[in-house]
Design a protein around this motif. Structure first.
Motif: not given
Length: 344
Positions: A325, A329, A332-333
């Protein structure tokens, strides 16, 4: 991810679920769930904190190695890249093989390093990680042998660790001292399939043997710079060692959460030995790692098998989904930031 990799990853998760299900069935799924329900939440939170500390420490180690090849990046970016590599390990078939190129790609995005130099940094840090891994396994097993009777299984494990260390050292020595021959051999291996792909895939220009050798030479040059920068090499080794220590702490804390403490030296050798299951074709070794850890812990301690399985579920399975997870993230950042930087 193309459709074939997607199918392979889905199949890997199915296999991992089957292995975990079989493990829970043999030790008693009801007892495992009952033990997990009784876990003390502050200790479970501490397990999660230890896992996140590992991600940060190895990110710092990766940054140190990248600096050794001539590229400086902020610590936060290195941590995001390391988290992204963990995500790639968990969602690609034969995870480690997929994680290294993704980490190198992310590093090349957040820095001025080309892909080969970034890959050299990633591969160098992965090699550095082996040193404390084998050391902790050897020290933990040696101490265990001094306070308990070392059964046949653990004698075989100890012999295997020693043999692996010798093979690794010999392989690195021979490969490094015959770099030119290794570069030519790799080029001969890569060129034929690349040309075959070029005949099938439109607009794909297959690389020549000379270009592949040049890329491998840049890769080897990056590793050479890491090996000769002793201060940064020692610092990276320190970050790697700290990362292994907090992982072992996380496993120890998972038993504390269940009120079934184990000796710290047991966690010290179970964590690195469990990673041998990374060779299995399941995402991140899921299922295999847990089976190895449960087997070792049941053999080395007097804790009930169901409690051992519950503790491993908290530490390993829970850690798998936590790092997946966080890693998703992080990717994605990084990608969102990259898209913003190219917008007019």
């Amino acid at each position: 991810m193309d459709s074939r990799n997607l199918v392979a990853t889905a199949a890997g998760f199915v296999v991992a679920a089957a292995v975990l299900g079989a493990l829970a069935y043999f030790v008693g799924a009801g007892d495992v769930l009952a033990a997990i329900r009784e876990a003390r939440l502050p200790y479970v939170a501490a397990v999660g904190a230890a896992i996140l500390a590992w991600v940060c420490l190895w990110g710092a180690g990766l940054r140190t190695v990248l600096a050794a090849v001539g590229t400086e990046i902020p610590l936060r970016d290195a941590i995001l890249v390391n988290a992204g590599a963990a995500f790639a390990n968990h969602v690609t078939p034969f995870g480690q093989a997929g994680g290294e190129p993704v980490a190198a790609w992310l590093l090349s995005d957040v820095s001025d390093a080309d892909f080969e130099r970034a890959l050299a940094a990633v591969a160098s840090f992965d090699t550095i990680n082996v040193v404390p891994s084998l050391s902790f396994a050897a020290v933990g097993l040696a101490y265990y042998a001094s306070v308990a009777t070392l059964g046949t299984r653990f004698r075989l494990i100890g012999a295997g660790i020693g043999g692996l260390a010798l093979v690794l050292i010999a392989g690195l020595y021979v490969g490094w001292n015959h770099r030119a021959a290794a570069e030519a051999l790799l080029a001969q291996i890569v060129v034929p399939p690349a040309r075959a792909v070029g005949r099938i895939v439109p607009r794909f220009d297959p690389p020549t043997a000379a270009s592949i050798e040049a890329r491998i030479e840049r890769f080897a040059g990056g590793i050479s710079r890491v090996a000769t920068d002793r201060s940064r090499l020692a610092l990276a080794l320190g970050f790697s060692t700290a990362g292994w220590l907090v992982q072992s702490l996380g496993l120890w804390l998972s038993f504390e959460a269940l009120g079934a403490p184990i000796p710290g030296y047991v966690a010290l050798f179970v964590v690195p030995l469990g990673t041998v299951a990374n060779v299995l074709p399941t995402p991140g070794g899921l299922g295999g790692i847990e089976t190895v850890q449960v087997t070792l812990l049941v053999t080395a301690t007097t804790v009930a098998a169901a409690t051992v399985t519950a503790a491993v579920a908290i530490f390993s399975v829970g850690g798998f989904f936590l790092t997946t997870t966080v890693g998703a993230a992080a990717v994605a950042v990084l990608q969102a930031r990259e898209r913003r930087s190219v917008l007019p």
